[in-house]
Design an enzyme around this catalytic site. Sequence first.
Site, PDB file in Angstrom:
ATOM      1  N   HIS A 191       0.977  -1.394  -0.153  1.00 15.37           N
ATOM      2  CA  HIS A 191       0.083  -0.136   0.040  1.00 15.37           C
ATOM      3  C   HIS A 191       0.792   1.166   0.132  1.00 15.37           C
ATOM      4  O   HIS A 191       0.339   2.478  -0.434  1.00 15.37           O
ATOM      5  CB  HIS A 191      -0.978   0.065   1.142  1.00 15.37           C
ATOM      6  N   ARG A 298     -10.978   3.580  -0.907  1.00 11.65           N
ATOM      7  CA  ARG A 298     -10.381   2.905   0.294  1.00 11.65           C
ATOM      8  C   ARG A 298     -10.657   3.432   1.647  1.00 11.65           C
ATOM      9  O   ARG A 298      -9.892   4.163   2.055  1.00 11.65           O
ATOM     10  CB  ARG A 298      -9.036   2.605  -0.085  1.00 11.65           C
ATOM     11  N   ARG A 334     -15.784   1.416  -0.562  1.00 10.87           N
ATOM     12  CA  ARG A 334     -15.466  -0.053  -0.068  1.00 10.87           C
ATOM     13  C   ARG A 334     -15.519  -0.336   1.554  1.00 10.87           C
ATOM     14  O   ARG A 334     -14.632   1.092   2.151  1.00 10.87           O
ATOM     15  CB  ARG A 334     -14.109  -0.400  -0.427  1.00 10.87           C
ATOM     16  N   GLU A 433     -11.498 -10.852  -5.308  1.00 14.69           N
ATOM     17  CA  GLU A 433      -9.722 -10.818  -4.911  1.00 14.69           C
ATOM     18  C   GLU A 433      -9.420 -12.126  -4.161  1.00 14.69           C
ATOM     19  O   GLU A 433      -8.115 -11.868  -4.004  1.00 14.69           O
ATOM     20  CB  GLU A 433      -9.618  -9.631  -4.269  1.00 14.69           C
ATOM     21  N   ASN A 456      -4.567  -6.750  -7.044  1.00 16.41           N
ATOM     22  CA  ASN A 456      -3.607  -6.597  -6.202  1.00 16.41           C
ATOM     23  C   ASN A 456      -3.491  -7.761  -5.204  1.00 16.41           C
ATOM     24  O   ASN A 456      -2.512  -8.396  -4.846  1.00 16.41           O
ATOM     25  CB  ASN A 456      -3.587  -5.332  -5.270  1.00 16.41           C
ATOM     26  N   ASP A 457      -4.673  -8.258  -4.600  1.00 16.41           N
ATOM     27  CA  ASP A 457      -4.717  -9.060  -3.982  1.00 16.41           C
ATOM     28  C   ASP A 457      -4.916 -10.651  -4.476  1.00 16.41           C
ATOM     29  O   ASP A 457      -4.197 -11.455  -4.083  1.00 16.41           O
ATOM     30  CB  ASP A 457      -5.873  -9.061  -2.830  1.00 16.41           C
ATOM     31  N   ARG A 467       2.524  -9.907  -1.485  1.00 18.16           N
ATOM     32  CA  ARG A 467       2.287  -8.619  -2.474  1.00 18.16           C
ATOM     33  C   ARG A 467       3.551  -7.377  -2.136  1.00 18.16           C
ATOM     34  O   ARG A 467       4.018  -6.644  -2.379  1.00 18.16           O
ATOM     35  CB  ARG A 467       1.016  -7.862  -2.620  1.00 18.16           C
ATOM     36  N   CYS A 504     -10.496  -2.914 -10.067  1.00 18.64           N
ATOM     37  CA  CYS A 504      -9.963  -1.911  -9.556  1.00 18.64           C
ATOM     38  C   CYS A 504      -8.603  -1.929  -9.001  1.00 18.64           C
ATOM     39  O   CYS A 504      -7.755  -0.941  -8.177  1.00 18.64           O
ATOM     40  CB  CYS A 504     -10.757  -1.182  -8.202  1.00 18.64           C
TER      41      CYS A 504
HETATM   42  C1  PEP Z   1      -6.923  -5.115  -4.738  1.00 19.32           C
HETATM   43  O1  PEP Z   1      -6.801  -5.919  -3.865  1.00 19.32           O
HETATM   44  O2  PEP Z   1      -6.629  -5.210  -5.861  1.00 19.32           O
HETATM   45  C2  PEP Z   1      -7.367  -3.696  -4.207  1.00 19.32           C
HETATM   46  C3  PEP Z   1      -7.885  -2.965  -4.976  1.00 19.32           C
HETATM   47  O3  PEP Z   1      -7.579  -3.606  -3.011  1.00 19.32           O
HETATM   48  P1  PEP Z   1      -6.144  -3.194  -1.856  1.00 19.32           P
HETATM   49  O4  PEP Z   1      -5.232  -2.899  -2.772  1.00 19.32           O
HETATM   50  O5  PEP Z   1      -6.696  -2.099  -1.055  1.00 19.32           O
HETATM   51  O6  PEP Z   1      -6.172  -4.504  -1.243  1.00 19.32           O
HETATM   52 MG    MG Z   2      -7.479  -5.859  -1.932  1.00 22.25          MG
END
Ligand code: PEP
Ligand code: MG
Length: 580
Positions: A191, A298, A334, A433, A456-457, A467, A504
């Site tokens: 993040h 977020r 979210r 995710e 991302n997840d 990650r 996203c």
């Molecule tokens: C993701 O996991 O792709 C996402 C958009 O949320 P975050 O990066 O906040 O986990």
């Molecule tokens: Mg996520």
Amino acid sequence: MERLQGIAVSPGIAIGESLVLDNEGFRIPRRFLPRDAVEEELLRLGKAFHAAEAEVERNRKTVSEQLGDDYAAIFSAHLQMLRDRRLHDEIEEMIRVRHYSPEYAVSRALRRYAKVFQSLQGKYMAERANDIFDIEKRILRNLLGRSREELANITSPVLVLAHNITPSETASLNPRFVLGLVTEIGGPGSHTAIVAEGLGIPAVVGVGPFLTDVSGGDTVIIDGDQGQIVLRPDEETVAHYRHEVEEQRSLAAKLEALRDLPAITMDGQVVQMMGNIEFPHEVELCKQRGANGIGLYRTEFLYLGRDDDPSEDAHYESYAEVVNDMGGLPVVMRTLDLGADKMRSLPDPEDERNPFLGLRSIRLALRNRDLFRTQLRAILRASSLGEIRIMFPLISTIMELRQARMVLADAMEDLEEANVPFDRSIKVGMMVEVPSAIMMMDRFVDEVDFFSIGTNDLIQYCLAVDRSNKDVANLYTAADPAVIRMIEIAVRVANQHGVPISMCGQMCGNPLYTMLLLGLGLRSFSVTPSAIPEIKRACRSVSTEQCVRVAEHVLKLESARDVKNFLKEELAKVFPELPL
Ligand code: PEP
Ligand code: MG
């Protein structure tokens, strides 16, 4: 000059003076002093040594009284070192003759001693090196007089080089002054990386240990496109990068012109182009870049960087600001996605070994119902002001989704009883995710109003790659065929059932994947605001037929490398001038 390779996480090039924070957040200051400051600085050094000695003496006494002299011996050794005449002379000489700052001179001298120990074999020697680092820290703490540099208070242009900085510290950076960011640790999906990109600060993470080789004030170049940094570049290198900066500026100016044009493919397919935000003030960026709405807010960032829980009104004020500023465009809120790398002061789940597999996100919200309900009430109240949609993160089972919906239904009932207005037909969706959600897509379609794929997840759970870990960053990629197959299933099943699906995760903010995603049937993207113009341009430059061909070919490939190479070739055909 020295070039180092890290992981590119936020594009752009920054050239400037470095501000160095070591792994305790100490600012490693500038190397040189003005000539007339020498005497005063020597006095400051003397005081710092005395204070350090007094501290060690106190520790020695306490330990000796409680555990005996054997245990206190370590402090005696520290004291001996702090009083060593040769060390004092060496540091003084650096300050008097070379005009080094006391902090720099102390680091230089002690790190040289430590290196000697480190070069000797054996655990005992390594521990001696650690003792020396300990002494260095103690003197620096006394010289600098504070423990953590106030990142929010930086007021001259710098590039921040740090061992690590947290997502909330990153969020406090002012992009007017912090021109770039480099960290020794951290992975591509962390993040910290995402927030840096949101702020438009070029960033490279996971460079590995390098802070001992650089001092505050050194010129540094950060190449956030290639993931490189250059320490103390020569003139030719600076000129080369300055030229690139100019090119990027002129490309950005051209992209500006796209602001009010729709994201529409050459054959007329309309693509929703939404923005991802962490804070209300980012709405402005989304509007400047012509977003069709907020596809991911977020909300957990409201919790970071504070010790208390925000009240319902504090939630409401933030949400109301976003909805009002968006002037009728949709906002996907979210619900709390706290935990893992976004930890805060909630009771620590007992020493989580694998926080990404632990009590995070919706799981944490369902265990802390009051906290969850407070947020849901605030979202519902704000839904009377504009078009809000609710999205639950990290849903891994149908039961979990139903539980979350039950808490929402309770919150609605409460508000209804109290005659508080809200949107009764508010749309409720979920993040896709976790691989289990993809395997169950054909069931989830009956439970929600919309989906949003969080790559991302999804990448980390699909490939079993943390990650935020630089050591496995080479495995963390959206180009992996397994990840692409998962996305294909999610989009196909949702489209077949007529349930809107968006993406996203960071993947859809990278133009490399635009054709593939369009070809898989995705028609809604939510990206970092700064990426909107580029992705819009990519959509406007391709036809659906071309994209379907690209997707069909990609689905036949077997490795991430093949996928990347193929997509690079295809993108180069469309935009020969893009840096790849
Ligand atoms: C993701 O996991 O792709 C996402 C958009 O949320 P975050 O990066 O906040 O986990
Ligand atoms: Mg996520």
